[in-house]
Design a protein around this motif. Sequence first.
Motif, PDB file in Angstrom:
ATOM      1  N   ILE A 152       0.991  -1.337   0.046  1.00 49.19           N
ATOM      2  CA  ILE A 152       0.026  -0.077   0.049  1.00 49.19           C
ATOM      3  C   ILE A 152       0.876   1.157   0.136  1.00 49.19           C
ATOM      4  O   ILE A 152       1.637   1.598   1.003  1.00 49.19           O
ATOM      5  N   SER A 153       1.073   1.960  -0.851  1.00 51.61           N
ATOM      6  CA  SER A 153       1.860   3.092  -1.370  1.00 51.61           C
ATOM      7  C   SER A 153       1.311   3.964  -2.391  1.00 51.61           C
ATOM      8  O   SER A 153       1.338   3.382  -3.492  1.00 51.61           O
ATOM      9  N   ASP A 154       1.061   5.227  -2.197  1.00 48.30           N
ATOM     10  CA  ASP A 154       0.503   5.957  -3.267  1.00 48.30           C
ATOM     11  C   ASP A 154       1.633   6.160  -4.311  1.00 48.30           C
ATOM     12  O   ASP A 154       1.476   6.146  -5.484  1.00 48.30           O
ATOM     13  N   ASP A 199      -3.113   4.582  -1.191  1.00 47.54           N
ATOM     14  CA  ASP A 199      -3.313   4.599   0.286  1.00 47.54           C
ATOM     15  C   ASP A 199      -4.897   5.090   0.402  1.00 47.54           C
ATOM     16  O   ASP A 199      -5.161   6.352   0.594  1.00 47.54           O
ATOM     17  N   GLN A 221      -8.489   4.341   1.588  1.00 50.27           N
ATOM     18  CA  GLN A 221      -9.306   3.125   2.327  1.00 50.27           C
ATOM     19  C   GLN A 221     -10.125   2.544   1.586  1.00 50.27           C
ATOM     20  O   GLN A 221     -10.371   0.995   1.927  1.00 50.27           O
ATOM     21  N   GLY A 245       1.489   1.942   5.050  1.00 52.80           N
ATOM     22  CA  GLY A 245       0.444   2.648   5.267  1.00 52.80           C
ATOM     23  C   GLY A 245      -0.025   2.437   6.922  1.00 52.80           C
ATOM     24  O   GLY A 245      -1.172   2.540   7.035  1.00 52.80           O
ATOM     25  N   THR A 246       1.080   2.384   7.705  1.00 49.49           N
ATOM     26  CA  THR A 246       0.575   2.178   9.243  1.00 49.49           C
ATOM     27  C   THR A 246       1.076   3.228  10.228  1.00 49.49           C
ATOM     28  O   THR A 246       1.031   3.132  11.454  1.00 49.49           O
ATOM     29  N   ARG A 298      -2.309  10.051   5.157  1.00 48.45           N
ATOM     30  CA  ARG A 298      -2.729   9.301   4.147  1.00 48.45           C
ATOM     31  C   ARG A 298      -2.423   7.692   4.440  1.00 48.45           C
ATOM     32  O   ARG A 298      -2.963   6.871   3.946  1.00 48.45           O
ATOM     33  N   ASP A 299      -2.040   7.338   5.760  1.00 47.46           N
ATOM     34  CA  ASP A 299      -1.850   6.126   6.358  1.00 47.46           C
ATOM     35  C   ASP A 299      -3.145   5.718   7.047  1.00 47.46           C
ATOM     36  O   ASP A 299      -3.408   5.994   8.076  1.00 47.46           O
ATOM     37  N   THR A 335      -4.246   2.255   6.480  1.00 45.71           N
ATOM     38  CA  THR A 335      -4.337   0.538   6.288  1.00 45.71           C
ATOM     39  C   THR A 335      -4.935   0.116   7.683  1.00 45.71           C
ATOM     40  O   THR A 335      -5.723  -0.932   7.672  1.00 45.71           O
TER      41      THR A 335
END
Length: 183
Positions: free
Chosen positions: A11-13, A49, A51, A75-76, A81-82, A84
């Motif tokens: 998960i990464s923009d 990222d 949801q 994303g944690t 934007r995190d 996850t």
Amino acid sequence: MESVKIGIVSISDRASSGVYEDKGIPALKEWLTAALLNPCVFDARLIPDEQPLIEATLKDLADVQGCALILTTGGTGPAPRDVTPEATRAVADKELPGFGEAMRAVSLKFVPTAILSRQVGVIRGSSLILNLPGQPKAIKETLDGVFGAVPYCVDLIGGVYIQTRDEVVQAFRPKSSKKTTHG
């Protein structure tokens, strides 16, 4: 030996848009291939990222693809934007707080910023979902520290019997839950 279907979600923009190369998926595949005796069938996804997209991806991997184990990377943290952990909790049937606590404890041995992590572990149906850090080194350290509990958890929720290579990570099961294997 039964194969195990594993969902891997990075998960990464920036990686999903091609700004840089994703290193989470290859790191997860490498560690799992080295650690598991079972043949692995991977379903890998690289997503931004967002949801709703994270939730839809986790639902698809658990409910449609039938993954026994789903690992996310990235994303944690505390950045806006995190999201996850929020997405993971939103799709959960049950949360397993011990996984998040243990992952942070492992990471804290290496970096003081581990306290900023919001990793969680949850069950959805018969899938175990774990949120891992984003960096390959941290992924390995975290899996080395917590994966010993994963195979028995997957057993308990009705998943495939996962066997590990003891030289990489030793799976813990009560004696009454161990299966004997031959040659």
